[in-house]
Design a protein around this motif. Sequence first.
Motif, PDB file in Angstrom:
ATOM      1  N   ALA A  11       1.012  -1.130  -0.256  1.00 56.53           N
ATOM      2  CA  ALA A  11       0.031   0.087   0.110  1.00 56.53           C
ATOM      3  C   ALA A  11       1.094   1.498   0.275  1.00 56.53           C
ATOM      4  O   ALA A  11       1.687   1.418   0.769  1.00 56.53           O
ATOM      5  N   TYR A  16      -6.873   2.819   0.999  1.00 57.25           N
ATOM      6  CA  TYR A  16      -7.477   1.038   1.549  1.00 57.25           C
ATOM      7  C   TYR A  16      -8.548   0.160  -0.151  1.00 57.25           C
ATOM      8  O   TYR A  16      -8.573  -0.999   0.628  1.00 57.25           O
ATOM      9  N   LEU A  20      -9.470  -3.422   0.150  1.00 57.98           N
ATOM     10  CA  LEU A  20     -10.239  -4.106   0.887  1.00 57.98           C
ATOM     11  C   LEU A  20     -11.619  -4.775   0.184  1.00 57.98           C
ATOM     12  O   LEU A  20     -11.911  -5.972   0.534  1.00 57.98           O
ATOM     13  N   LEU A  32      -6.064 -19.119  -1.652  1.00 61.53           N
ATOM     14  CA  LEU A  32      -5.153 -19.460  -0.276  1.00 61.53           C
ATOM     15  C   LEU A  32      -4.391 -21.357  -0.646  1.00 61.53           C
ATOM     16  O   LEU A  32      -2.689 -20.175  -0.711  1.00 61.53           O
ATOM     17  N   ILE A  37       1.187 -15.932   1.076  1.00 63.79           N
ATOM     18  CA  ILE A  37       1.035 -14.059   0.775  1.00 63.79           C
ATOM     19  C   ILE A  37       2.490 -13.071   1.754  1.00 63.79           C
ATOM     20  O   ILE A  37       2.351 -13.649   2.850  1.00 63.79           O
ATOM     21  N   PHE A  41      -0.163  -5.675   4.924  1.00 70.42           N
ATOM     22  CA  PHE A  41      -0.316  -5.395   6.091  1.00 70.42           C
ATOM     23  C   PHE A  41      -1.679  -5.118   6.922  1.00 70.42           C
ATOM     24  O   PHE A  41      -2.035  -5.457   7.462  1.00 70.42           O
ATOM     25  N   MET A  42      -2.016  -5.442   5.733  1.00 67.42           N
ATOM     26  CA  MET A  42      -3.967  -5.054   6.035  1.00 67.42           C
ATOM     27  C   MET A  42      -4.158  -5.927   6.093  1.00 67.42           C
ATOM     28  O   MET A  42      -5.353  -6.053   7.774  1.00 67.42           O
ATOM     29  N   LEU A  43      -4.254  -7.676   6.143  1.00 74.49           N
ATOM     30  CA  LEU A  43      -4.311  -8.595   7.217  1.00 74.49           C
ATOM     31  C   LEU A  43      -3.048  -9.740   7.793  1.00 74.49           C
ATOM     32  O   LEU A  43      -3.639 -10.414   8.411  1.00 74.49           O
ATOM     33  N   GLU A  44      -1.980  -9.742   7.299  1.00 73.77           N
ATOM     34  CA  GLU A  44      -0.721 -10.384   7.895  1.00 73.77           C
ATOM     35  C   GLU A  44      -0.205 -10.079   8.048  1.00 73.77           C
ATOM     36  O   GLU A  44       0.149  -8.855   8.074  1.00 73.77           O
ATOM     37  N   ARG A  45       0.056  -9.797   9.552  1.00 71.84           N
ATOM     38  CA  ARG A  45       1.216  -9.038  10.844  1.00 71.84           C
ATOM     39  C   ARG A  45       2.601  -9.653  10.708  1.00 71.84           C
ATOM     40  O   ARG A  45       3.162  -8.763  10.672  1.00 71.84           O
ATOM     41  N   ASP A  46       2.253 -11.198   9.873  1.00 71.79           N
ATOM     42  CA  ASP A  46       4.077 -11.187   9.488  1.00 71.79           C
ATOM     43  C   ASP A  46       4.310 -10.967   7.914  1.00 71.79           C
ATOM     44  O   ASP A  46       4.062 -11.636   7.185  1.00 71.79           O
TER      45      ASP A  46
END
Lengths: 263, 429
Positions: A11, A16, A20, A32, A37, A41-46
């Motif tokens: 991003a 966003y 989204l 998946l 992935i 950053f919007m969904l994945e902390r790692d």
Amino acid sequence: MEGKVRIGFYALTSCYGCQLQLAMMDEILQLLPHAEIVCWFMLERDSYEDEPVDIAFIEGSVSTGEEVELVKKIRENAKIVVAVGSCAVHGGVQSWEKDKSLEELWKTVYGDGKVKFEPKLAEPVENYIKVDYRIYGCPPEKKDFLYALGTFLVGSWPEDIDYPVCVECRLKGHPCVLIEKGEPCLGPITRAGCDARCPGFGVACIGCRGAIGYDVAWFDSLARTFKEKGISKEDILQRMKMFNAHNPKLEEMVEKIFQGVEE
Amino acid sequence: MKNLYLPITVDHIARVEGKGGVEIVVGDDGVKEVRLNIIEGPRFFEAITVGKKLDEALAVYPRICSFCSAAHKLTAVEAAEKAIGFTPREEIQALREVLYIGDMIESHALHLYLLVLPDYLGYSNPLKMVDEYKKEIGIALDLKNLGSWMMDELGARAIHQENVVLGGFGKLPDKATLETMKKRLSEALPKAEYTFELFSKLEQYEEVEGPIIHMAVKPRGDVYGIYGDYIKVSDGFEFPVEDYKKHIVEKVVEHSFAKHSFYKGEKPFMVGALPRLVNNAETLYGRARELYESHRDLLRPTNPFANNLAQALELVYFIEHGIDLIDEALAKWPIAPRDRVEVKDGFGVSSTEAPRGIVTYALEVKNGRVAYADIITPTAYNFAMMEVHVRMMAEKHYNDDPERLKYLTEMVVRAYDPCISCSVHVARL
């Protein structure tokens, strides 16, 4: 493509909405098993911004010095770079006043306040790096994502749409908001793919998918209609700038629309 | 100078909307500085819409933020209609609120299940929860789909709704679609109740307990909702939305493209679902009222983590309220989608309750164009308070493993459900 496809979603400065839209697709669950992935950053902390990926999706306009560096890094790490949405492709609505100076806009909003990061006027990703494919729209339609992802996953290449929203609008049989209501609908010169969503609700197209660049728009008849309805060249130009400010062919197209039409 | 500085930073907080980071500077005698760095670039929305045609500016404003584009659209349109002296018919107003509720349901469901819950269950990414938490992910998707569909039907799409225009809507769904909407809302009620039950069991960290000034719109007609004409503060003060500048100041801070807001010159305050409940619980009705009464001990005004549970309670409430609003519109069926409006010169202010709190638009219209625009978003209202709570968490845990500290401070930020993009267009001083 063999094995799991490594995907990054990056991003820049934006609302966003493109991310989204993708995150809201139930179909993503089917993707998946085939994808890894690496960054989102919007969904994945790692999430990691500097790892190699097969496909890099970038949304947002380049609006800070830090983002200039980021897009260069993404390009180095990615096999395919996809600019997603009006901001990444054309600089977005935040480019509406692209001919004003940064200083003037800054002063209007921040006064004498200073911020330690480097602000820039919004620009499309392509001003800094080579982009391999574009997904248009503000936001893009879900089927735009499905089409692009689907073709990439089978090792093929998505094709651009080369006809305007007007075509879809006629096929749907919606009343024409330009001819029947006299509203400055940009359907005739905007890239199709939305199934004429807004005219279908009786609302004039604002051109969020960008101007169609293939000289297939219905310039002559459109020019006459705009003029008959008392819509000026300047107003059409301003309206087209909402999502198209950085389009290099913008003024040329508007000139062509009004060619031979006396205001 | 004996201080040892140990900066602990999260460059990019994940699972929020927009780009922001946390920076904590620790010296040998404790936490020195805590900053929420807002690195999302500026977008100058007020500056770029001045001089533009009103309807085109109204198409651009929702683009401030995708998570609450309906909130931006509806608030901007209300400010514009106030400016030109137009009041929509009651049934149109009811259907606009139903659209707004679609945004509320989608946004709360996404925030709770996809952004917050993974932290509690130990996942870095909600998609990884699919196998083990099938039911929860299913409910998240069902609620999200319901909200999106309501926005598709009433707004033309779930993100950036073009179907809301001055005077009403471009087009309205037919009666059968509204009946289906009622049915789908009823079917979603047990899922919302399950969500409330689930979130009532999650920990609220006592490290961040303390007094909070809560601010929310006072609902019109004394029925818990989204629209109102006054701002209510938890210290008992009330003021008309037009007076927002008399009571709230915005300051540019060096580490953020978003400004910080303060009440009475210097006091940070909170907006959002929890402040709405704290200030307006007496206007709740139905099942949500019962849940509120039976869970007051968990919905503590003193803990920002209670905002998550407050959102879950609102899922229950807005589903029931949405059904009632649709009934209100159906009672007047058939209804014309829009009235003719005359775009006169004038000035209007609207504050409404976006999913994450008060959003304010002040618009001046001259000759059919925007002559002045000032916008303050929920996250911009919240930043100063958010920083206070991140500091409280950091002060209790600065000696812990830095990874644990990062995790806890990120959770504080996430409880606020910040829309960082939304905050970074920034309003004129």
